[in-house]
Motif scaffolding. Structure first.
Motif, PDB file in Angstrom:
ATOM      1  N   GLY A   1       3.179 108.580   5.267  1.00  0.00           N
ATOM      2  CA  GLY A   1       1.732 108.450   5.195  1.00  0.00           C
ATOM      3  C   GLY A   1       1.046 108.552   6.552  1.00  0.00           C
ATOM      4  O   GLY A   1      -0.129 108.897   6.628  1.00  0.00           O
ATOM      5  N   ASP A   2       1.730 108.251   7.628  1.00  0.00           N
ATOM      6  CA  ASP A   2       1.141 108.433   8.965  1.00  0.00           C
ATOM      7  C   ASP A   2       1.763 109.661   9.622  1.00  0.00           C
ATOM      8  O   ASP A   2       2.609 110.322   9.048  1.00  0.00           O
ATOM      9  CB  ASP A   2       1.394 107.172   9.803  1.00  0.00           C
ATOM     10  N   ASP A   3       1.325 109.933  10.845  1.00  0.00           N
ATOM     11  CA  ASP A   3       1.867 111.099  11.548  1.00  0.00           C
ATOM     12  C   ASP A   3       3.315 110.894  11.963  1.00  0.00           C
ATOM     13  O   ASP A   3       4.048 111.845  12.219  1.00  0.00           O
ATOM     14  CB  ASP A   3       0.998 111.434  12.761  1.00  0.00           C
TER      15      ASP A   3
ATOM     16  N   GLY B   1       8.815 113.048   6.451  1.00  0.00           N
ATOM     17  CA  GLY B   1       9.348 114.384   6.251  1.00  0.00           C
ATOM     18  C   GLY B   1       8.306 115.439   6.514  1.00  0.00           C
ATOM     19  O   GLY B   1       7.283 115.190   7.160  1.00  0.00           O
TER      20      GLY B   1
ATOM     21  N   THR C   1       6.772 119.203   4.399  1.00  0.00           N
ATOM     22  CA  THR C   1       6.882 120.058   3.223  1.00  0.00           C
ATOM     23  C   THR C   1       6.202 121.390   3.525  1.00  0.00           C
ATOM     24  O   THR C   1       5.032 121.408   3.911  1.00  0.00           O
ATOM     25  CB  THR C   1       6.190 119.376   2.018  1.00  0.00           C
TER      26      THR C   1
HETATM   27  P1  ADP Z   1       1.472 116.164   9.455  1.00  0.00           P
HETATM   28  O1  ADP Z   1       0.602 117.303   9.029  1.00  0.00           O
HETATM   29  O2  ADP Z   1       0.797 115.196  10.342  1.00  0.00           O
HETATM   30  O3  ADP Z   1       2.815 116.604   9.939  1.00  0.00           O
HETATM   31  P2  ADP Z   1       2.173 115.953   6.755  1.00  0.00           P
HETATM   32  O4  ADP Z   1       0.941 116.291   6.026  1.00  0.00           O
HETATM   33  O5  ADP Z   1       3.209 116.993   6.945  1.00  0.00           O
HETATM   34  O6  ADP Z   1       1.755 115.314   8.134  1.00  0.00           O
HETATM   35  O7  ADP Z   1       2.858 114.721   6.033  1.00  0.00           O
HETATM   36  C1  ADP Z   1       2.129 113.599   5.600  1.00  0.00           C
HETATM   37  C2  ADP Z   1       3.068 112.427   5.490  1.00  0.00           C
HETATM   38  O8  ADP Z   1       4.010 112.692   4.459  1.00  0.00           O
HETATM   39  C3  ADP Z   1       3.871 112.153   6.734  1.00  0.00           C
HETATM   40  O9  ADP Z   1       4.037 110.762   6.856  1.00  0.00           O
HETATM   41  C4  ADP Z   1       5.203 112.817   6.473  1.00  0.00           C
HETATM   42  O10 ADP Z   1       6.234 112.155   7.180  1.00  0.00           O
HETATM   43  C5  ADP Z   1       5.323 112.663   4.973  1.00  0.00           C
HETATM   44  N1  ADP Z   1       6.065 113.757   4.303  1.00  0.00           N
HETATM   45  C6  ADP Z   1       5.775 115.074   4.274  1.00  0.00           C
HETATM   46  N2  ADP Z   1       6.649 115.763   3.516  1.00  0.00           N
HETATM   47  C7  ADP Z   1       7.548 114.862   3.054  1.00  0.00           C
HETATM   48  C8  ADP Z   1       8.696 114.931   2.236  1.00  0.00           C
HETATM   49  N3  ADP Z   1       9.134 116.076   1.710  1.00  0.00           N
HETATM   50  N4  ADP Z   1       9.377 113.780   1.997  1.00  0.00           N
HETATM   51  C9  ADP Z   1       8.963 112.616   2.525  1.00  0.00           C
HETATM   52  N5  ADP Z   1       7.883 112.462   3.284  1.00  0.00           N
HETATM   53  C10 ADP Z   1       7.176 113.571   3.561  1.00  0.00           C
END
Ligand code: ADP
Ligand code: MG
Length: 320
Positions: A27-29, A120, A122
């Motif tokens: 949920g955070d960076d 993570g 995505t």
């Molecule tokens: P950012 O753009 O700042 O990298 P994201 O939008 O990619 O952030 O991700 C939002 C949040 O979701 C972050 O806390 C990230 O760690 C988490 N996250 C993204 N994809 C996954 C995944 N496949 N599984 C678990 N957590 C995820």
């Protein structure tokens, strides 16, 4: 149609278990965790690529399960305990049914070891799963590959060869096996059990360790190379999986030495500590197999049933 953020929330965040050390996760960076005092953090990453580590038509549950196990296995090889994971997922398209199976396999495998998913990434792209696993070990107790000493006994933690047989032989011979046997073999490949159950004992008694992902000879060779020693194995002592012995005895050696994906551990124990190590194993109701000895002469050798010594190439799976 779900967007990226709903997807993360629905399939990953909602089902992630929590642990005391996690201050905040998805949920955070970035995620934030407390490392308990007197413990050290071990970090490992493994990528699974469609067509290389699994076939794209595998059940998504199995793909996720395996991604967790290969990473937990690296933590187990360091004699540490897995704690937190982050997942970088690259998907060709948004596919809810696929993601449902995948996230189920992921969360079930993580739960088995009480691992919290803390973040993570995505993205859209060719199907690729990269998991980063964090583990903890008491300070100074994590095991490395470089600690094997002359005279050490070499052990493996379980029977070998079944996963390699499931890859190269099973698909064209399924009919020769009973349903139970087919399932046993395919589980060895898709649902290996990473040996964290040995961590405490290995911390106390082992000198060097590695997990068997590329084949026994390639992986033992890494221990020898890092430790500046060699090894001699005993052919008759190798624990060959019973189904390999039953159906593929002529190829057993190549499955055991050169086939990967077993995810058992190979480690060395000083002869002075061997008795106590075996007692500790018996007390914990665990079995490991002595397969040879560390020698000063570099390279790998094997004593055959007739007492001849043959040299072994450090074969195994290589990407390049
Ligand atoms: P950012 O753009 O700042 O990298 P994201 O939008 O990619 O952030 O991700 C939002 C949040 O979701 C972050 O806390 C990230 O760690 C988490 N996250 C993204 N994809 C996954 C995944 N496949 N599984 C678990 N957590 C995820
Ligand atoms: Mg991101």
């Amino acid at each position: 149609m779900m967007d990226e953020f709903c997807l993360i929330d629905h399939f990953f965040k909602k089902q992630a278990l929590s642990r005391d050390e996690v201050v905040y996760g998805i949920g955070d960076d970035a995620a934030c965790v407390n490392v308990p005092s007197n413990q050290q953090l071990l970090i490992t990453t493994d990528t699974l690529v469609a067509g290389v580590h699994f076939l794209a038509d595998w059940d998504p549950y199995d793909i996720a399960y395996k991604a967790v196990m290969v990473n937990v296995s690296d933590i187990a090889a360091m004699a540490a305990k897995p704690c937190w994971a982050s997942l970088a997922l690259s998907l060709p398209k948004m596919d809810s049914a696929w993601l449902k199976g995948f996230s189920q396999g992921l969360h079930e495998a993580l739960q088995k070891y009480a691992i919290a998913l803390i973040g993570g990434d995505t993205t859209r792209g060719p199907l690729t799963i990269t998991l980063t696993m964090h583990g903890l070990a008491p300070s100074g107790k994590a095991l490395r590959r470089n600690g094997a000493k002359l005279g050490d006994k070499i052990f493996v933690s379980g029977e070998l060869g079944a996963a390699a047989m499931a890859v190269s032989w099973l698909p064209s011979h399924e009919k020769e096996l009973s349903k139970d046997e087919q399932q046993t073999l395919s589980r060895k490949l898709k649902h290996p059990f990473a040996r964290v159950d040995l961590s405490d004992i290995l911390q106390q008694y082992a000198q060097a360790a590695i997990d068997i992902s590329d084949g026994l000879s390639a992986d033992l060779y890494h221990i020898c190379d890092a430790s500046g020693v060699g090894a001699c194995l005993s052919l008759t002592a190798l624990p060959i999986h019973s189904l390999v012995a039953k159906y593929q005895s002529e190829n057993a050696l190549s499955f055991v030495l050169g086939g990967g994906d077993d995810y058992e551990l190979c480690f060395t124990v000083s002869p002075k500590r061997e008795k106590d190590f075996l007692l500790a194993l018996a007390k914990a109701n665990l079995t490991c197999y002595p397969i040879g000895e560390i020698e000063s002469k570099k390279g790998l050798r094997m004593m055959t049933g007739q007492g001849r010594i043959v040299s072994l190439p450090p074969q195994g799976y290589r990407h390049f």
